[in-house]
Structure formats: C-alpha cells, structure tokens
Write an enzyme that holds these catalytic residues in place. Structure first.
Site, PDB file in Angstrom:
ATOM      1  N   LYS A 196     -13.076   1.812 -13.251  1.00  0.00           N
ATOM      2  CA  LYS A 196     -13.514   0.445 -12.904  1.00  0.00           C
ATOM      3  C   LYS A 196     -13.945  -0.306 -14.156  1.00  0.00           C
ATOM      4  O   LYS A 196     -13.610  -1.477 -14.350  1.00  0.00           O
ATOM      5  CB  LYS A 196     -14.675   0.490 -11.899  1.00  0.00           C
ATOM      6  CG  LYS A 196     -14.287   0.995 -10.526  1.00  0.00           C
ATOM      7  CD  LYS A 196     -13.313   0.064  -9.825  1.00  0.00           C
ATOM      8  CE  LYS A 196     -12.827   0.593  -8.500  1.00  0.00           C
ATOM      9  NZ  LYS A 196     -11.658  -0.104  -7.966  1.00  0.00           N
ATOM     10  N   SER A 226     -17.144  -2.283  -8.814  1.00  0.00           N
ATOM     11  CA  SER A 226     -18.160  -1.512  -8.108  1.00  0.00           C
ATOM     12  C   SER A 226     -19.477  -1.536  -8.868  1.00  0.00           C
ATOM     13  O   SER A 226     -19.488  -1.621 -10.111  1.00  0.00           O
ATOM     14  CB  SER A 226     -17.666  -0.065  -7.994  1.00  0.00           C
ATOM     15  OG  SER A 226     -18.723   0.782  -7.630  1.00  0.00           O
ATOM     16  N   GLY A 278     -25.518  13.441 -10.461  1.00  0.00           N
ATOM     17  CA  GLY A 278     -24.967  12.125 -10.806  1.00  0.00           C
ATOM     18  C   GLY A 278     -25.566  10.978 -10.007  1.00  0.00           C
ATOM     19  O   GLY A 278     -25.419   9.810 -10.368  1.00  0.00           O
ATOM     20  N   ASP A 289       0.867  -1.180   0.000  1.00  0.00           N
ATOM     21  CA  ASP A 289       0.000   0.000   0.000  1.00  0.00           C
ATOM     22  C   ASP A 289       0.901   1.226   0.000  1.00  0.00           C
ATOM     23  O   ASP A 289       1.921   1.230   0.692  1.00  0.00           O
ATOM     24  CB  ASP A 289      -0.902  -0.018   1.261  1.00  0.00           C
ATOM     25  CG  ASP A 289      -2.105   0.914   1.137  1.00  0.00           C
ATOM     26  OD1 ASP A 289      -1.885   2.119   0.898  1.00  0.00           O
ATOM     27  OD2 ASP A 289      -3.248   0.439   1.290  1.00  0.00           O
ATOM     28  N   TYR A 331     -14.036   8.078 -12.051  1.00  0.00           N
ATOM     29  CA  TYR A 331     -13.799   6.937 -11.150  1.00  0.00           C
ATOM     30  C   TYR A 331     -14.483   5.682 -11.704  1.00  0.00           C
ATOM     31  O   TYR A 331     -13.875   4.620 -11.818  1.00  0.00           O
ATOM     32  CB  TYR A 331     -14.322   7.236  -9.736  1.00  0.00           C
ATOM     33  CG  TYR A 331     -14.451   5.996  -8.874  1.00  0.00           C
ATOM     34  CD1 TYR A 331     -13.319   5.329  -8.431  1.00  0.00           C
ATOM     35  CD2 TYR A 331     -15.707   5.474  -8.546  1.00  0.00           C
ATOM     36  CE1 TYR A 331     -13.427   4.168  -7.667  1.00  0.00           C
ATOM     37  CE2 TYR A 331     -15.820   4.323  -7.779  1.00  0.00           C
ATOM     38  CZ  TYR A 331     -14.680   3.674  -7.339  1.00  0.00           C
ATOM     39  OH  TYR A 331     -14.794   2.516  -6.597  1.00  0.00           O
TER      40      TYR A 331
HETATM   41  P1  NAD Z   1      -9.442   2.867   0.665  1.00  0.00           P
HETATM   42  O1  NAD Z   1      -9.048   4.169   0.075  1.00  0.00           O
HETATM   43  O2  NAD Z   1      -9.695   2.812   2.127  1.00  0.00           O
HETATM   44  O3  NAD Z   1      -8.350   1.758   0.320  1.00  0.00           O
HETATM   45  C1  NAD Z   1      -7.617   1.762  -0.883  1.00  0.00           C
HETATM   46  C2  NAD Z   1      -6.133   1.643  -0.513  1.00  0.00           C
HETATM   47  O4  NAD Z   1      -5.365   1.651  -1.715  1.00  0.00           O
HETATM   48  C3  NAD Z   1      -5.652   2.820   0.349  1.00  0.00           C
HETATM   49  O5  NAD Z   1      -5.035   2.299   1.501  1.00  0.00           O
HETATM   50  C4  NAD Z   1      -4.654   3.550  -0.545  1.00  0.00           C
HETATM   51  O6  NAD Z   1      -3.585   4.107   0.196  1.00  0.00           O
HETATM   52  C5  NAD Z   1      -4.192   2.433  -1.490  1.00  0.00           C
HETATM   53  N1  NAD Z   1      -3.724   2.882  -2.792  1.00  0.00           N
HETATM   54  C6  NAD Z   1      -4.331   3.726  -3.672  1.00  0.00           C
HETATM   55  N2  NAD Z   1      -3.594   3.861  -4.776  1.00  0.00           N
HETATM   56  C7  NAD Z   1      -2.480   3.083  -4.602  1.00  0.00           C
HETATM   57  C8  NAD Z   1      -1.340   2.815  -5.397  1.00  0.00           C
HETATM   58  N3  NAD Z   1      -1.145   3.392  -6.595  1.00  0.00           N
HETATM   59  N4  NAD Z   1      -0.394   1.976  -4.915  1.00  0.00           N
HETATM   60  C9  NAD Z   1      -0.549   1.395  -3.709  1.00  0.00           C
HETATM   61  N5  NAD Z   1      -1.601   1.618  -2.906  1.00  0.00           N
HETATM   62  C10 NAD Z   1      -2.555   2.452  -3.358  1.00  0.00           C
HETATM   63  O7  NAD Z   1     -10.705   2.339  -0.158  1.00  0.00           O
HETATM   64  P2  NAD Z   1     -11.670   1.105   0.149  1.00  0.00           P
HETATM   65  O8  NAD Z   1     -12.994   1.644   0.497  1.00  0.00           O
HETATM   66  O9  NAD Z   1     -10.994   0.139   1.047  1.00  0.00           O
HETATM   67  O10 NAD Z   1     -11.796   0.499  -1.304  1.00  0.00           O
HETATM   68  C11 NAD Z   1     -11.001  -0.584  -1.742  1.00  0.00           C
HETATM   69  C12 NAD Z   1     -11.317  -0.852  -3.205  1.00  0.00           C
HETATM   70  O11 NAD Z   1     -12.704  -1.133  -3.342  1.00  0.00           O
HETATM   71  C13 NAD Z   1     -11.036   0.342  -4.136  1.00  0.00           C
HETATM   72  O12 NAD Z   1     -10.513  -0.156  -5.341  1.00  0.00           O
HETATM   73  C14 NAD Z   1     -12.396   0.944  -4.343  1.00  0.00           C
HETATM   74  O13 NAD Z   1     -12.494   1.617  -5.576  1.00  0.00           O
HETATM   75  C15 NAD Z   1     -13.280  -0.290  -4.316  1.00  0.00           C
HETATM   76  N6  NAD Z   1     -14.677  -0.005  -3.950  1.00  0.00           N
HETATM   77  C16 NAD Z   1     -14.942   0.617  -2.758  1.00  0.00           C
HETATM   78  C17 NAD Z   1     -16.254   0.923  -2.418  1.00  0.00           C
HETATM   79  C18 NAD Z   1     -16.575   1.630  -1.122  1.00  0.00           C
HETATM   80  O14 NAD Z   1     -17.693   2.113  -0.988  1.00  0.00           O
HETATM   81  N7  NAD Z   1     -15.677   1.708  -0.152  1.00  0.00           N
HETATM   82  C19 NAD Z   1     -17.298   0.572  -3.292  1.00  0.00           C
HETATM   83  C20 NAD Z   1     -16.993  -0.068  -4.477  1.00  0.00           C
HETATM   84  C21 NAD Z   1     -15.671  -0.360  -4.798  1.00  0.00           C
END
Ligand code: NAD
Ligand code: UDP
Length: 343
Positions: free
Chosen positions: A152, A124, A293, A31, A148
């Site tokens: 995806k 998502s 949106g 991360d 965003y």
């Molecule tokens: P989050 O931001 O808490 O976790 C994502 C992690 O990825 C973070 O710790 C960030 O530091 C790390 N990160 C981002 N870019 C990076 C890179 N280039 N290299 C290394 N690390 C990197 O988000 P989350 O809510 O835990 O979401 C996790 C995944 O699920 C994401 O891909 C998000 O798009 C997807 N998602 C989340 C939701 C939601 O509502 N939380 C819904 C649908 C999809």
C-alpha cells in the site's frame, strides 16, 4: 462514459458498485475472482436492477486489460483489486508485491495510454505503521510493518511519483480504517475464504456456530478495557466516501489523501458487547496472547474528508453489527450455494 471498478466482485468493491449504479453511473467490473465469487456480481445486478459488463480478468494480464480499455470509454477508475491478508503476505511476499504492485502499474500504464487519468485508490490505515498518538491525521509519518502494508505504501509512492511526472492526473488515496457491516438487504457482504483473519467475520461465524469461540488477541493493552481499539466504519459509509472523492476529482487536479474513518475508537470487547446486545446473541470468547504486529489503538481524525469532500460516516456500531449479522444469517455459506444431493 463509465467507471472501471477493479476488484468489484470483492467485499468493498461490490458495495461501491451498488452505490455507483444507484447514483446513476455506468460501471464495468474487472476481477480475477481470486478472492471472490461471481455470485456477488449477480447480487449487485439484482439489488440495482441494472446490467453492466463484467470481465474475469487479472490486472497482471496487460493484453486482456488493454482490450477492455479499447472496448470502453472510461472516465475514471476505482481501484479495489488487491490481495489483503496480512499473515499471508508475510508467507508469500513476492506474490503480494507482484499482484498488488505490478497489477497497479499495469493499470496506471493503460490508464495513461487511454487518457483516463482519474483514479480512486484503496489505501489503508496500515500505512501509518505504529502511530505515536491518536487520532491519526493524514500528515502523520508513514511506515509499514508487513509486506501487505508495504504494497500500500509503495503504491501510494508510485502514484505520487506519477502525479509529479504528469500533473494532469487526478488521484485520491483513501486510507480505510476498519470496514465492517454489509448492505442492509443482506444480499452482499464480506465473504472470507477459510478461517477469517478479521474480527467481525470471525464474530459472525462464532455467532452462527461455525466456530466455537473467538480468540481475543490481548487484554493487557493500555486501553479502557485492555483490548485493542479500532475505528470500525460501516462499509456503506466507506463507499459513499468514494463517490464523494470521485466528485472531488471532477473539479480538482492533483493527488490528495483522505482518511476514511468515523473518528471514534471502540475496543474489541466493545464490539463483542454491541454485537451480543443488538443481535441477542452471546459470543463465547477467550483472551489469548497479543497477535504479533498489532497496535493498541488506531482511530482516524476524519476532519479532512469532512471539510474537503463533505463526507462523514453516519452509521453507528449497532447498525454495523446488525447488518453484518443479517448478511451472515441470510447467507450462512456466504456466496457458496449448498448443493442438495437427492437420494
Ligand atoms: P476483497 O478481497 O474482498 O476484494 C478484492 C478483490 O480484488 C477480490 O474480488 C479479488 O478477487 C480481486 N483481485 C485481487 N487481485 C486481483 C488481480 N490481480 N486482478 C484482478 N482482480 C484481483 O477485499 P476488500 O476487503 O474488498 O478490499 C478492497 C481493497 O481495499 C483492497 O485493495 C484492500 O487492500 C483494501 N483495504 C481493505 C480493508 C479491509 O479491511 N477490508 C482495509 C483497508 C484497505
Ligand atoms: N482481533 C481479535 N481476534 C480475532 C481477530 C482480530 O481479537 O480473531 C482483534 C485484533 O487484535 C485487533 C482488532 O481485533 O485489535 C481488529 O483486527 P482486524 O484483524 O479485524 O483488523 P486490523 O485492525 O488488524 O486491520
């Protein structure tokens, strides 16, 4: 053999890390901490009593990532790393495309190079755009309404192309609905930076007095009470779906898509009321204009995940509200420790 968890310091990744360790998997977390805090890694270790390697590494740094692949023997990757704020993605789209798409391409390229061809990807429900009807199943048409969402959708397409080019890949595209809640211990949870974009962290920050009141975006939708309807799913149920997907990929080649939702829609007001009742905490709110949106109603048909993966969400709205509140009250500043200045 271990599982590489990208984005494992984040909200969903940290819960997945706990579940993987509890189930007996070895893990390695990568991360860049761009949207998370190293303290979450400490908490995962504390909760599980297990050690694992953590690398502060950006997926965009191909050389460093390659070294990590050289130093470990991965059996699969759970790929959570990505930027996820819709509004921000509209303001800085190139950053989103670069981070999410280039990061995923680097990752997959190195997976292929090191012959690690099992991938669980965080997609998502946003890839369904403005669906014509609900519940939404995996065969619905796909579209995106913001950068965003487009990342995806593009990543899904890239992964489908990857499989067409090499049928030894095993890929699960997991389309999350609205994850909320936290680990029941209150030790890990969602830790938004600044003003929360999402509903539940906003509610908990109002409840604890950090924000004055919640703005409810629109009360004139065609729903039972006029407010938007979503499929809220407990983060623990969500990550259990990932473990089921991993097991599925052990037995099946190919690329498969699964909705991870409960199949039940609750409105914004339903969530506010459930939270207030179960936690005995009033949530001041006001109705404001719709958020551009937003769609009126979004909930999953989760039948495919149930039939194929043997997974279904088990935790109800009350548990989601209870666990979100415990996380917030036990960690009023998230993972940031309050610095005590001695006079
Ligand atoms: P989050 O931001 O808490 O976790 C994502 C992690 O990825 C973070 O710790 C960030 O530091 C790390 N990160 C981002 N870019 C990076 C890179 N280039 N290299 C290394 N690390 C990197 O988000 P989350 O809510 O835990 O979401 C996790 C995944 O699920 C994401 O891909 C998000 O798009 C997807 N998602 C989340 C939701 C939601 O509502 N939380 C819904 C649908 C999809
Ligand atoms: N919402 C709201 N006030 C907020 C945040 C969200 O009324 O401060 C509403 C939003 O309009 C939507 C629902 O809550 O109907 C869920 O929004 P969220 O951003 O959490 O997730 P989304 O479904 O947009 O991915």
């Amino acid at each position: 053999m271990s599982i590489l968890v990208t984005g494992g310091a984040g909200y969903i990744g940290s819960h997945a890390a706990v579940e993987l360790l509890k189930t007996g998997y070895d893990i390695v977390i990568v991360d860049n901490l761009s949207n998370s805090n190293f303290e979450s890694i400490n908490r995962v270790k504390e909760l599980t009593g297990k050690e694992f390697p953590f690398y502060k590494c950006d997926l965009l740094d191909r050389d460093e990532l390659n070294t990590i692949f050289e130093n470990h023997n991965f059996e699969a990757v759970m790929h959570f790393a990505g930027l996820k704020a819709v509004g921000e993605s509209v303001e800085i789209p190139l950053m989103y495309y670069h981070n999410n798409i280039t990061g995923t391409i680097n990752l997959c390229d190195l997976m292929a190079k090191h012959d690690v061809k099992k991938l669980v990807f965080s997609s998502s429900a946003t890839v369904y755009g403005h669906p014509d009807s609900v519940p939404i199943d995996e065969s619905f048409p796909l579209s995106a309404t913001n950068p965003y969402g487009r990342t995806k959708l593009m990543i899904e397409d890239i992964l489908r192309d990857l499989y067409i080019s090499d049928s030894t890949w095993r890929i699960a595209l997991l389309r999350y609905f609205n994850p909320i809640g936290a680990h029941e211990s209150g030790r890990i949870g969602e830790n938004p930076n600044g003003i929360p974009n999402n509903l539940m962290p906003y509610i908990t920050q109002v409840a604890i007095g950090k924000r004055e009141k919640l703005s409810v975006f629109g009360n004139d939708y065609e729903t039972h009470d006029g407010t938007g309807v979503r499929d809220f799913i407990h983060v623990i149920d969500l990550v259990k779906g990932h473990l089921k997907a991993l097991k599925f990929l052990d037995k099946n080649k190919g690329i498969e898509t699964f909705n991870l939702g409960t199949g039940t829609g609750y409105s914004v007001m339903d969530l506010i009321n459930a939270f207030s009742t179960i936690n005995s905490k009033a949530i001041p709110y006001q109705f404001v204009d719709r958020r551009p949106g937003d769609i009126a109603i979004c909930y999953a048909n989760p039948t495919k995940a149930e039939k194929v993966l043997g997974w279904r969400a088990e935790k109800d709205l009350n548990e989601m509200c209870k666990d979100s509140w415990k996380w917030q009250t036990d960690n009023p500043n998230g993972y940031e420790q309050k610095v005590l200045v001695q006079s």
